[in-house]
Scaffold this active site. Structure first.
Site, PDB file in Angstrom:
ATOM      1  N   ASP A 187      -9.124   3.508  -2.204  1.00 30.81           N
ATOM      2  CA  ASP A 187     -10.163   3.880  -1.246  1.00 30.81           C
ATOM      3  C   ASP A 187     -11.428   4.410  -1.899  1.00 30.81           C
ATOM      4  O   ASP A 187     -11.730   5.600  -1.859  1.00 30.81           O
ATOM      5  CB  ASP A 187      -9.594   4.900  -0.263  1.00 30.81           C
ATOM      6  CG  ASP A 187      -8.381   4.343   0.471  1.00 30.81           C
ATOM      7  OD1 ASP A 187      -8.217   3.096   0.490  1.00 30.81           O
ATOM      8  OD2 ASP A 187      -7.602   5.133   1.013  1.00 30.81           O
ATOM      9  N   GLU A 234       2.505   5.184  -3.849  1.00 32.39           N
ATOM     10  CA  GLU A 234       2.407   6.178  -4.957  1.00 32.39           C
ATOM     11  C   GLU A 234       3.695   6.967  -5.127  1.00 32.39           C
ATOM     12  O   GLU A 234       3.958   7.374  -6.273  1.00 32.39           O
ATOM     13  CB  GLU A 234       1.222   7.108  -4.702  1.00 32.39           C
ATOM     14  CG  GLU A 234      -0.124   6.423  -4.808  1.00 32.39           C
ATOM     15  CD  GLU A 234      -0.389   5.450  -3.651  1.00 32.39           C
ATOM     16  OE1 GLU A 234       0.128   5.691  -2.553  1.00 32.39           O
ATOM     17  OE2 GLU A 234      -1.085   4.451  -3.877  1.00 32.39           O
ATOM     18  N   ASP A 276       0.876  -1.185   0.000  1.00 31.95           N
ATOM     19  CA  ASP A 276       0.000   0.000   0.000  1.00 31.95           C
ATOM     20  C   ASP A 276       0.909   1.229   0.000  1.00 31.95           C
ATOM     21  O   ASP A 276       2.143   1.111   0.095  1.00 31.95           O
ATOM     22  CB  ASP A 276      -0.847  -0.077   1.283  1.00 31.95           C
ATOM     23  CG  ASP A 276      -1.904   1.005   1.395  1.00 31.95           C
ATOM     24  OD1 ASP A 276      -2.300   1.585   0.361  1.00 31.95           O
ATOM     25  OD2 ASP A 276      -2.342   1.272   2.537  1.00 31.95           O
TER      26      ASP A 276
END
Ligand code: MIG
Length: 822
Positions: A500, A425, A422
């Site tokens: 999300d 980015e 996770d």
């Protein structure tokens, strides 16, 4: 942007060529090119261009507004060995051309414009005559013609329509910049994944365009002006591949020959996954496992989110919450569960800790411009005790990837089955950009660069390191990695979930074009959080989402911290029963799903398919995004609206069967079907073979189960079924089982031929149950196995009340033919 072209045009091409539109220089005249192998290289004072036939159906265009190209390096491209190009090259005074068996690339020198046609002369891709290739400072861009009959798809994980020309074709602009987009709405852009690849479909003929540039890039699809598609990047080369079809499936096949394909996933990862932010302590994890088994809801995987960690620091266990992870995982395994843990790429900067110290020693971290290790706040800064900043592995450095990969041992030693990456980015808790300072320094495989160039591939390289590390620790097992961020080519390392999303109906509906867009862009192992991540879904929404999720290649329920319980049984007994039935269907269809994922691993063609992929010639399929195909044969039209009593379903040409009732329906028309909360409308194409098994509680129960083959007759058709042990990498050495199934209808009879087994793997002894949707008006009279008549019911075969004739055999893996006679 205001168009400045027309008035300037009147002054003549010289001015036009250099001042075409605000701020941009357009490539003007090029002298005759130089030939270099299968490429033509053009140079003028503005820059350098090469046009190369990489294969007979792939052309690469490279432009740099400098005097020479940089290093020829790519994180996305997996292979440039794509078959012979055999280009015939002609160089003239005003034009040059490059012709292959499939393509005709014609290049006008003055002003410099490229046009590509297919061998029959159909235009495929043409530079906009006024603009062509342009540059402004370090930015590079190309403008292409966009005609009203061109449909645009792909661009990876994007909101909005399946067809990328925007609502009412007002056009749309898409940015490639991997972004942590918590609680995103159905128009948020960009999201977590950047895939600078699109596909164009025009009157049944498709091609793809892949911009191999990792900087922030922008794709304007008919937005600034309806008749232009423009794309470009902030820096680096305009380096793009044009990939010919003409079938859309062929475009994906060739694009993934270039950028790589998803390796065959372990079969357990195709089961049901249960996650939340976060399950802890251990007793809660055991309670969740108990619920699945006692309520007889199938599941394979339970996930741990950041609360299993000590102070949110990866490569730790909070020993209060999880005193003995190894024992817990072993106990779960004993009950058919696997465990996946989140591992964020931001270890805490903590001198004395083994992770930080060994990373420093390996010189594995991203640096500040002054050479010091870069540190910034992420989850470990939010720890209740002893908070502190994080450091970030430099995955663009082979030694950094190796170091990270070696850390996987921490998890594999305890028996963790897969890794969840996770925050890659990368997400960093500093405003306003919510990512790492862009001036930071990366190794960039030996050519140091900064965040502007490496940002978009941070996630891809993170998963590469995780994947390779897992493989090193467990060389005989297929790694499983899930990622939030990735780039083109990321399908080689990880499954993707689009972060999300919101627990609302819009997000459920948006998930389908988003996941299909990923599939069209080479990423086929995908699935959105079932029920929605942000906020709390209603019972009805969860059930509808579960039904749609049966056909997400990756099927996981997940929700945010602090939200109410979000498990299949959290919504009362009626919903529990329907949710169970949905998950049971997933498990019944696992042989079919596994087969489709195997196909995706071989061709890149995703299991979850928009209708246009199979029916590109049917204009009515081109914008359908609320129904989809799974493989070529199952058409799924999940209910996506609150309190729906009916929904419409378009069935393309041909005959179809209702999956649930066996009723025949005609294609080439839209049907209205009545629905209840229990309904998950599924239709089967005539000619299909659907591979099933009885319901199992987890994939560990599959060995010994009957293989059920549902046959839906058409004039003639065939399918292949792939099987293997589901877990090891022996299939790479031919330890697998493939069989061909052929069916024909002739004179009222249906014959089914099963081919001899190929490959060295055999399942444990089991039954083969063939179920044939019998087309005759009356029950069949006779069933023959080869020339041998099978005993009439109740002996060897049986007509069922549902119109299916069932034949039970022991699965012997040799070729045979079955004939059912009227
Ligand atoms: O800042 O790990 O998208 O799935 O549960 C939030 C906690 C970090 C974001 C992920 C979400 C996950 C959550 N993470």
């Amino acid at each position: 942007m205001r168009r400045l072209v027309t008035p300037v045009l009147a002054l003549g091409w010289l001015f036009w060529a250099t001042a075409a539109h605000a701020g941009w220089d357009s490539l003007g005249a090029m002298p005759a090119p130089e030939r270099q192998g299968d490429a033509l290289v053009f140079k003028n004072a503005q820059g350098i261009v090469s046009v190369q036939a990489v294969a007979s159906d792939i052309v690469r265009v490279r432009f740099s507004p400098t005097t020479a190209f940089g290093r020829d390096h790519s994180y996305a491209v997996a292979s440039r060995d794509l078959g012979p190009a055999e280009a015939r090259i002609e160089v003239g005074a005003a034009r040059s051309s490059l012709k292959t068996a499939a393509l005709d690339v014609s290049i006008r020198h003055d002003p410099f414009r490229i046009a590509v046609r297919d061998a029959a002369g159909h235009p495929i891709d043409e530079d906009d005559p006024e603009r062509g290739i342009g540059f402004a400072g370090t930015q590079v861009k190309v403008w292409k013609k966009l005609s009203p009959d061109q449909y645009v798809y792909g661009l990876g994980e994007k909101n909005g329509r399946l067809s990328k020309r925007g609502p009412h074709w007002g056009g749309a602009t898409y940015v490639m910049w991997t972004t942590d987009a918590y609680d995103y709405a159905d128009d948020t852009d960009p999201l977590y994944v950047s895939i600078p690849f699109y596909m164009v479909l025009r009157q049944g003929r498709a091609h793809g365009v892949f911009l191999d540039n990792t900087h922030r890039s922008v794709f304007d699809v008919g937005h600034e002006s309806t008749d232009r598609l423009a794309f470009g990047a902030e820096d680096g080369e305009l380096d793009y591949y044009l990939i010919y079809g003409p079938e859309p499936k062929r475009v994906i096949d060739r694009y993934t020959a270039l950028t790589g394909r998803m390796p065959l996933p372990p079969r357990w990862s195709l089961g049901f996954h249960q996650c939340r932010y976060s399950y802890y302590p251990e007793s809660k994890v055991r309670f969740i496992a108990d619920n699945f088994r006692e309520r007889r809801i199938p599941a394979d995987v339970i996930w741990l989110d950041i609360h299993y960690l000590e102070g949110y620091n990866p490569f730790t266990w909070d020993k209060q919450r999880f005193p003995d992870p190894k024992q817990m995982i072993a106990d779960l395994r004993g009950r058919g569960f696997r465990l996946v843990t989140i591992v964020d790429p931001h270890p805490k900067q903590q001198p004395g800790s083994w992770v930080y110290d060994s990373g420093l020693k390996a010189d594995a971290f991203v640096k500040n411009p002054d050479g010091s290790v870069h540190a910034a706040p992420v989850w470990p800064s939010n720890a209740e005790q002893d908070p502190g900043p994080s450091v970030f592995p430099d995955f663009s450095k082979p030694a950094g990837r190796d170091w990270w990969g070696s850390l996987m041992k921490f998890y594999t030693d305890d028996g963790v089955a897969g890794i969840w990456n996770d925050m890659n980015e990368p997400a960093v808790f500093v405003d306003p950009f919510h990512t790492m300072d862009l001036d930071v320094r990366f190794d960039n495989e030996g050519q140091p660069s900064d965040g502007r160039e490496l940002h978009n591939v941070y996630g891809l390289l993170n998963t590469r390191a995780s994947f390779e590390g897992l493989l090193k620790q467990r060389p005989d097992q297929r790694p499983f990695v899930l990622t939030r961020a990735t780039f083109a080519g990321g399908q080689r390392y990880a499954a993707v979930w689009p972060g999300d999303n919101q627990a609302d109906w819009g997000a459920l509906r948006a998930s389908l074009p988003m996941l299909m867009g990923l599939g069209l862009s080479g990423v086929s192992f995908v699935g959105s959080d079932i029920g929605g991540f942000a906020k709390a879904p209603t019972a009805e929404l969860v059930t509808r989402w579960m039904q749609a999720g049966v056909f997400y290649p990756f099927m996981r329920m997940h929700t945010e911290v602090g939200s109410p319980d979000q498990e299949p049984w959290s919504y009362g007994t009626r919903h529990e029963a329907i949710n169970r039935r949905a998950i049971e269907l997933r498990y019944e269809l696992l042989p079919h799903i596994y087969n489709a994922m195997h196909e995706a691993s071989g061709t890149g063609v995703p299991a979850l398919r928009p209708l246009m992929l199979e029916y590109p010639e049917d204009p009515r399929t081109l914008q359908i995004q609320d129904q989809f195909l799974f493989g070529a044969d199952l058409l799924v039209a999940p209910v996506l609206h609150q309190e729906a009593a009916q929904r419409s379903v378009y069935l393309p040409q041909g005959d179809w069967y209702d999956f649930w009732t066996g009723r025949r329906l005609s294609g080439d028309t839209t049907h209205r079907v009545a629905v209840s909360l229990e309904s998950l409308p599924i239709f089967v194409r005539a000619g299909a073979f659907v591979f099933r098994q009885p319901v199992v509680q987890h994939t560990g129960e599959m060995p010994g189960q009957p293989l059920i083959v549902d046959v839906y007759p058409a004039a003639s058709s065939e399918a292949r079924l792939y099987e293997d042990d589901g877990e090891s990498r022996d299939y790479l050495k031919g330890v697998s089982l493939t069989r061909r199934f052929v069916q024909k209808r002739a004179g009222g009879a249906v014959s089914i031929a099963v081919g001899a087994a190929e490959g060295a793997w055999r399942p444990s002894a089991r039954e083969l149950r063939l179920r044939v949707a019998w087309p005759g008006p009356a029950a069949p009279r006779r069933v023959r196995l080869g020339s041998l008549p099978l005993p009439a019911p109740p002996g060897g075969w049986a007509p069922g009340p549902d119109g299916f004739v069932t034949v039970q055999l022991s699965d012997r893996f040799d070729a045979f033919e079955l004939t059912i006679e009227p």
